[in-house]
Structure formats: structure tokens, C-alpha cells
Write an enzyme that holds these catalytic residues in place. Structure first.
Site, mmCIF file in Angstrom:
data_model
loop_
_atom_site.group_PDB
_atom_site.id
_atom_site.type_symbol
_atom_site.label_atom_id
_atom_site.label_comp_id
_atom_site.label_asym_id
_atom_site.label_seq_id
_atom_site.Cartn_x
_atom_site.Cartn_y
_atom_site.Cartn_z
ATOM 1 N N ARG A 1 0.815 -1.221 0.000
ATOM 2 C CA ARG A 1 0.000 0.000 0.000
ATOM 3 C C ARG A 1 0.845 1.266 0.000
ATOM 4 N NH1 ARG A 1 -4.317 2.632 4.275
ATOM 5 N NH2 ARG A 1 -5.983 3.024 2.764
ATOM 6 N N SER A 2 2.094 1.141 0.277
ATOM 7 C CA SER A 2 2.971 2.305 0.412
ATOM 8 C C SER A 2 3.412 2.842 -0.942
ATOM 9 C CB SER A 2 4.212 1.907 1.220
ATOM 10 O OG SER A 2 5.259 2.823 1.022
ATOM 11 N N PRO A 3 3.058 4.080 -1.270
ATOM 12 C CA PRO A 3 3.518 4.633 -2.541
ATOM 13 C C PRO A 3 5.036 4.736 -2.601
ATOM 14 C CG PRO A 3 2.542 6.357 -1.177
ATOM 15 C CD PRO A 3 2.235 5.052 -0.515
#
Length: 216
Positions: A12-14
């Protein structure tokens, strides 16, 4: 001697996604092995995280990650659907999380094979580069996995028969991540020294070169 680095990564981490191109360059250019170790996002790993965070936190991450992608010329769009099922108005995180559990377990399986960086480098762009309308639909993930030499259907089947095996891998990753000295992702760990963020890769390279990192 091949140097080794752990990379704690969340789907989920850009910033985790934005770290992948430089990470792959490091592995291509230097005698280096990057062991990508998937962890669950803060929304799952730390219950109530977003409710406790400053309200500007999420807005800034969206603005800054989009800017970083533009600056580095990396195709970028926030995943549709979000890998975490969460009401961004109330910040409530759903009890059932089918997307992130599947993705993280798949990467854990690839980790056990020693190919988690290859797997994630193939899969993550399907979520983040904006090239498909719905990353979870059709055969988008399967084709991406196949391009890196993985059989996604076989992986899903194996995980469904023994999900606890892969949950144990993830739990061990999260334990070591916490012990590394940072809680965020991406965090690179070299000889017990943490380097947090995609903007610390150059510093990581400097440290490794000081320890004798050789070009391939």
C-alpha cells in the site's frame, strides 16, 4: 563477496513502489542481493493508526508521492481499488482484508524462494502505474507474474492450503522490521543499520560502497 540488504516493503505504500526502480538498478549494477521482505501496511499492522495520525498526514503523502513520481518519471496512480479496504472518510479499516492479505502472502511465498524482489517488481506496477482500470480484475496480475517466471494460480492454490506458513513469514518480517530501528516502509537494513524511505537509497549506496561494495 555479495553484500546483502533487507528491504521491508508494503504493497500500500507509494514510497515502497517508488523505491523499486532504483533498487533494481542497484542489484543490476552492484554485487548486491536485496531480500525484499513484505510486511502489512500500518493500517493493518497498527490498529487505529490513521485515527491517531495528524489529519494532514494522508493528504501530504498523496501530494508528495505524486510529486516524487513526476520528478523521477515513474508512471504513477494510486491503486484502484485500494489494497486496504478502508473508509477514508471515517478512517475505519474493515475487518476483512482480502486484497492486502493475498498480495502480502504471495510476496512472502516468493521470499521463501529467494525471488521476492523479482515478484514484487512485476506485480507492483499493475497496482500503481495507472495502466489498468482495476488491478484485481481479469488476468492483469497473472500476466505480470508470468512475465517474471511465476505461476500465480499455482501460488494462490499453495497459499490457500497452508496460509499460516506465509503468515509466519510475514510475522517474522514484521518482528525484524520493528527491531531494525524504524517502523515505516520502505526501510532498507544493511548490517543492522536502517535507511528509511526511497530518498535514502543514495545514502545506503554510499554506506555500502564504504564497506567495499563492488560493481558487477
Amino acid at each position: 563477496m555479495t553484500m546483502k540488504v533487507d528491504l521491508f516493503y508494503s504493497f500500500r505504500s507509494p514510497y515502497s513502489y517508488l523505491a523499486l526502480p532504483k533498487t533494481r538498478e542497484l542489484v543490476t549494477d552492484y554485487d548486491l542481493d536485496v531480500n525484499l521482505r513484505p510486511v502489512y501496511p500500518l493500517a493493518v499492522r497498527v490498529p487505529g493508526f490513521f485515527k491517531k495520525a495528524n489529519p494532514q498526514f494522508a493528504r501530504y503523502v498523496v501530494r508528495d508521492s505524486t510529486r516524487v513520481a513526476e520528478y523521477q518519471n515513474i508512471p504513477f496512480r494510486f491503486p484502484r481499488p485500494d489494497p486496504i479496504v478502508q473508509d477514508m472518510t471515517t478512517l475505519e479499516v474493515a475487518a476483512e482484508q482480502p486484497y492486502i492479505h493475498r498480495l502480502t502472502r504471495l510476496a512472502a511465498m516468493a521470499q521463501l524462494e529467494g525471488r521476492s524482489l523479482q515478484f514484487t517488481s512485476a506485480i507492483a506496477p499493475v497496482l500503481w502505474d495507472g495502466s489498468v482500470a482495476g488491478w484485481n480484475e481479469g488476468d492483469h496480475l497473472a500476466r505480470a507474474a508470468e512475465s517474471a517466471g511465476f505461476d500465480l494460480a499455482a501460488m494462490d492454490a499453495a497459499i490457500s492450503t497452508d496460509p499460516d506458513r506465509y503468515e509466519q513469514v510475514i510475522a517474522e518480517n514484521e518482528k525484524d522490521h520493528a527491531a531494525s530501528g524504524h517502523w515505516g516502509v520502505p526501510t532498507f537494513v544493511f548490517e543492522s543499520e536502517p535507511f528509511f524511505g526511497q530518498d535514502r537509497i543514495d545514502l545506503l549506496l554510499w554506506r555500502m560502497q564504504g564497506k567495499g561494495l563492488a560493481k558487477r
